[in-house]
Design a protein around this motif. Structure first.
Motif, PDB file in Angstrom:
ATOM      1  N   ILE A   1       0.934  -1.026   0.153  1.00 46.73           N
ATOM      2  CA  ILE A   1       0.105   0.091   0.072  1.00 46.73           C
ATOM      3  C   ILE A   1       0.873   1.134  -0.052  1.00 46.73           C
ATOM      4  CG2 ILE A   1      -0.296   0.034   2.460  1.00 46.73           C
ATOM      5  CD1 ILE A   1      -3.000   1.059   2.129  1.00 46.73           C
ATOM      6  N   VAL A   2       0.640   2.316  -0.838  1.00 45.41           N
ATOM      7  CA  VAL A   2       1.274   3.722  -0.738  1.00 45.41           C
ATOM      8  C   VAL A   2       0.089   4.487  -0.020  1.00 45.41           C
ATOM      9  CG1 VAL A   2       2.037   5.447  -2.365  1.00 45.41           C
ATOM     10  CG2 VAL A   2       2.225   3.091  -2.833  1.00 45.41           C
ATOM     11  N   LEU A   3       0.918   5.477   0.720  1.00 44.76           N
ATOM     12  CA  LEU A   3      -0.130   6.378   1.514  1.00 44.76           C
ATOM     13  C   LEU A   3       0.469   7.875   0.889  1.00 44.76           C
ATOM     14  CD1 LEU A   3       0.519   5.128   4.949  1.00 44.76           C
ATOM     15  CD2 LEU A   3      -1.220   4.333   3.404  1.00 44.76           C
ATOM     16  N   ALA A   4      -0.512   8.589   0.531  1.00 41.28           N
ATOM     17  CA  ALA A   4      -0.063   9.776  -0.270  1.00 41.28           C
ATOM     18  C   ALA A   4      -0.821  11.093   0.723  1.00 41.28           C
ATOM     19  CB  ALA A   4      -0.598  10.099  -1.470  1.00 41.28           C
ATOM     20  N   GLY A   5       0.177  11.492   1.724  1.00 45.55           N
ATOM     21  CA  GLY A   5      -0.463  12.379   2.718  1.00 45.55           C
ATOM     22  C   GLY A   5       0.461  12.660   3.913  1.00 45.55           C
ATOM     23  N   SER A   6       0.018  13.623   4.664  1.00 42.48           N
ATOM     24  CA  SER A   6       1.123  13.987   5.584  1.00 42.48           C
ATOM     25  C   SER A   6       0.161  14.332   7.016  1.00 42.48           C
ATOM     26  CB  SER A   6       1.919  15.151   5.421  1.00 42.48           C
ATOM     27  OG  SER A   6       1.219  16.273   5.062  1.00 42.48           O
ATOM     28  N   GLY A   7      -0.884  13.992   7.184  1.00 44.61           N
ATOM     29  CA  GLY A   7      -1.855  14.291   7.935  1.00 44.61           C
ATOM     30  C   GLY A   7      -2.038  13.090   9.180  1.00 44.61           C
ATOM     31  N   LEU A   8      -2.901  13.733   9.980  1.00 43.55           N
ATOM     32  CA  LEU A   8      -3.116  12.754  11.232  1.00 43.55           C
ATOM     33  C   LEU A   8      -3.778  11.498  10.791  1.00 43.55           C
ATOM     34  CD1 LEU A   8      -4.734  15.214  13.706  1.00 43.55           C
ATOM     35  CD2 LEU A   8      -2.439  14.166  14.058  1.00 43.55           C
ATOM     36  N   LEU A   9      -4.642  11.466   9.647  1.00 51.12           N
ATOM     37  CA  LEU A   9      -5.027  10.040   9.458  1.00 51.12           C
ATOM     38  C   LEU A   9      -3.959   9.137   8.674  1.00 51.12           C
ATOM     39  CD1 LEU A   9      -8.323  11.357   7.378  1.00 51.12           C
ATOM     40  CD2 LEU A   9      -7.942  10.833   9.929  1.00 51.12           C
ATOM     41  N   THR A  10      -3.114   9.872   7.965  1.00 54.35           N
ATOM     42  CA  THR A  10      -2.137   9.036   7.525  1.00 54.35           C
ATOM     43  C   THR A  10      -1.294   8.450   8.509  1.00 54.35           C
ATOM     44  OG1 THR A  10      -2.209  10.197   5.345  1.00 54.35           O
ATOM     45  CG2 THR A  10      -0.225   9.120   5.735  1.00 54.35           C
ATOM     46  N   ASP A  11      -0.972   9.192   9.694  1.00 49.88           N
ATOM     47  CA  ASP A  11      -0.112   8.820  10.601  1.00 49.88           C
ATOM     48  C   ASP A  11      -0.897   7.657  11.450  1.00 49.88           C
ATOM     49  OD1 ASP A  11       1.725  10.678  10.184  1.00 49.88           O
ATOM     50  OD2 ASP A  11       0.736  11.837  11.908  1.00 49.88           O
TER      51      ASP A  11
ATOM     52  N   SER B   1       6.560  16.248  -2.748  1.00 48.50           N
ATOM     53  CA  SER B   1       6.778  14.856  -3.280  1.00 48.50           C
ATOM     54  C   SER B   1       5.880  14.576  -4.176  1.00 48.50           C
ATOM     55  CB  SER B   1       6.903  13.840  -2.265  1.00 48.50           C
ATOM     56  OG  SER B   1       5.517  13.784  -1.478  1.00 48.50           O
ATOM     57  N   LEU B   2       4.603  15.134  -4.242  1.00 44.35           N
ATOM     58  CA  LEU B   2       3.298  14.764  -5.186  1.00 44.35           C
ATOM     59  C   LEU B   2       3.391  15.442  -6.207  1.00 44.35           C
ATOM     60  CD1 LEU B   2       0.626  14.207  -2.424  1.00 44.35           C
ATOM     61  CD2 LEU B   2       1.944  12.183  -3.600  1.00 44.35           C
ATOM     62  N   GLN B   3       4.255  16.592  -6.716  1.00 42.64           N
ATOM     63  CA  GLN B   3       4.295  17.248  -7.520  1.00 42.64           C
ATOM     64  C   GLN B   3       5.033  17.030  -8.662  1.00 42.64           C
ATOM     65  OE1 GLN B   3       2.509  20.421  -7.718  1.00 42.64           O
ATOM     66  NE2 GLN B   3       1.856  19.388  -5.970  1.00 42.64           N
ATOM     67  N   ASP B   4       5.953  15.663  -8.234  1.00 40.21           N
ATOM     68  CA  ASP B   4       6.996  15.097  -9.409  1.00 40.21           C
ATOM     69  C   ASP B   4       6.311  13.749  -9.927  1.00 40.21           C
ATOM     70  OD1 ASP B   4       8.858  13.890 -10.663  1.00 40.21           O
ATOM     71  OD2 ASP B   4      10.381  14.142  -9.019  1.00 40.21           O
TER      72      ASP B   4
ATOM     73  N   LEU C   1      -4.779  14.103   0.598  1.00 39.04           N
ATOM     74  CA  LEU C   1      -4.048  15.473  -0.226  1.00 39.04           C
ATOM     75  C   LEU C   1      -3.666  16.490   0.727  1.00 39.04           C
ATOM     76  CD1 LEU C   1      -6.005  15.955  -3.489  1.00 39.04           C
ATOM     77  CD2 LEU C   1      -3.920  14.962  -3.251  1.00 39.04           C
ATOM     78  N   PRO C   2      -2.343  16.707   0.830  1.00 38.31           N
ATOM     79  CA  PRO C   2      -2.072  17.801   1.705  1.00 38.31           C
ATOM     80  C   PRO C   2      -2.475  19.060   1.114  1.00 38.31           C
ATOM     81  CG  PRO C   2      -0.120  16.504   0.832  1.00 38.31           C
ATOM     82  CD  PRO C   2      -1.312  16.090   0.162  1.00 38.31           C
TER      83      PRO C   2
ATOM     84  N   SER D   1      -2.492  21.069  -5.055  1.00 42.37           N
ATOM     85  CA  SER D   1      -3.283  19.705  -4.853  1.00 42.37           C
ATOM     86  C   SER D   1      -3.941  19.148  -5.945  1.00 42.37           C
ATOM     87  CB  SER D   1      -4.300  20.146  -3.766  1.00 42.37           C
ATOM     88  OG  SER D   1      -3.721  20.387  -2.496  1.00 42.37           O
ATOM     89  N   GLN D   2      -4.455  20.020  -7.007  1.00 38.26           N
ATOM     90  CA  GLN D   2      -4.836  19.448  -8.067  1.00 38.26           C
ATOM     91  C   GLN D   2      -3.847  18.921  -8.960  1.00 38.26           C
ATOM     92  OE1 GLN D   2      -8.044  19.840  -8.894  1.00 38.26           O
ATOM     93  NE2 GLN D   2      -8.401  20.235 -11.258  1.00 38.26           N
ATOM     94  N   THR D   3      -2.450  19.312  -9.127  1.00 40.97           N
ATOM     95  CA  THR D   3      -1.530  18.575  -9.681  1.00 40.97           C
ATOM     96  C   THR D   3      -1.169  17.502  -9.243  1.00 40.97           C
ATOM     97  OG1 THR D   3      -0.359  20.692 -10.230  1.00 40.97           O
ATOM     98  CG2 THR D   3       1.094  18.920 -10.359  1.00 40.97           C
ATOM     99  N   ALA D   4      -1.124  17.406  -7.991  1.00 42.43           N
ATOM    100  CA  ALA D   4      -0.759  16.024  -7.080  1.00 42.43           C
ATOM    101  C   ALA D   4      -2.083  14.910  -7.328  1.00 42.43           C
ATOM    102  CB  ALA D   4      -0.908  16.347  -5.423  1.00 42.43           C
TER     103      ALA D   4
END
Length: 271
Positions: free
Chosen positions: A18-28, A53-56, A74-75, A87-90
């Motif tokens: 699984i890949v997690l895309a995020g930096s918030g409390l839910l991802t933690d 990291s999500l812009q690349d 999404l951050p 966020s749209q680009t991500a």
């Protein structure tokens, strides 16, 4: 079926990535839950932690190559004037990477849009809302978690719902889950905090406009989010959270306060 019931058959399944895309409390919270399920998921999970990291697109595609599942929180930082565009680009990069990588299940946080509904922006909510049509048009198997902006739902409960959805697989594809731990009034918040923390908490009755008048981006966003909560009935449902947490029930605010009492008291002492 609950996660505890389904995990008993984990040894019959191939371990998934699984890949997690995020930096918030839910991802933690989800990372912590995953760590307790070594038989179900490969460890450690891959994490794309921040907006940069999500812009690349190359980095995103590399992270998603061969992944089985993707969780998206999404951050969106209010202080970043370009956060909605970023966020749209991500989202665009994640969708392309998920398609190319053969991801079989995406679980995506979403929300109603204060900007579209009221004309005032709460950026995290708006970032999630503007990405949702992209996911719906992607052709990917997506489950949507509609989350409360200010509804006191425990991050651990949401993480467990994510895991249960992953275990259910195609039974959740295309579903939109409007989650809530139950509505609670400001007066009830004050009473619960006072009782559980042993301190005298008062309601200063700060208005949305007073919050916004502080001028910083976070306060403006918070004021707009509060205005949205006051003016829009989002139809979020505790019953949906209960269904995906069976056999247990969502943690209520009083229990959450009791469990986090020391951290809350420490936060109150900060200047």
């Amino acid at each position: 079926a609950s996660l505890s019931t389904m995990s008993s058959t984990a040894e019959q399944k191939q371990r998934r990535r699984i890949v997690l895309a995020g930096s918030g409390l839910l991802t933690d919270a989800l990372l912590a839950k995953l760590a307790a399920l070594p038989d179900d998921f490969q460890q450690p999970a891959t994490r794309l932690p921040d907006a940069d990291s999500l812009q690349d697109p190359t980095a995103v595609s590399a992270a998603l190559a061969g992944a089985d599942a993707l969780f998206v929180e999404l951050p969106a930082e209010p202080a970043d004037p370009d956060c909605l565009t970023r966020s749209q680009t991500a989202a665009v990069n994640l969708i392309a990477g998920a398609r190319d990588g053969g991801v079989s299940h995406v679980i995506c946080c979403t929300a109603a849009s204060p900007l579209r509904i009221l004309g005032v922006s709460a950026r995290r909510m708006d970032a999630w809302a503007q990405a949702e049509p992209l996911w719906r048009d992607s052709g990917l198997p997506v489950t949507y978690l509609v989350l409360p902006p200010i509804d006191m739902m425990d991050a651990d409960d949401i993480a467990e719902i994510v895991l249960n959805c992953l275990q259910l697989g195609n039974g959740c594809y295309g579903r939109c889950l409007p989650l809530s731990a139950g509505k609670i009034t400001v007066q009830q918040l004050v009473e619960i905090l006072s009782r559980e923390l042993g301190v005298h908490v008062i309601d200063q009755k700060i208005t949305c406009e007073q919050l916004r008048s502080r001028g910083d981006a976070a306060s403006i966003d918070l004021g707009n989010a509060f205005e949205f909560v006051l003016r829009v009935d989002q139809q979020l449902k505790r019953s949906v959270a209960e269904r995906y947490l069976e056999p247990r029930r969502p943690v209520d605010f009083a229990d959450w306060c009791a469990r986090n009492r020391e951290q809350l008291l420490a936060a109150l002492e900060r200047p």
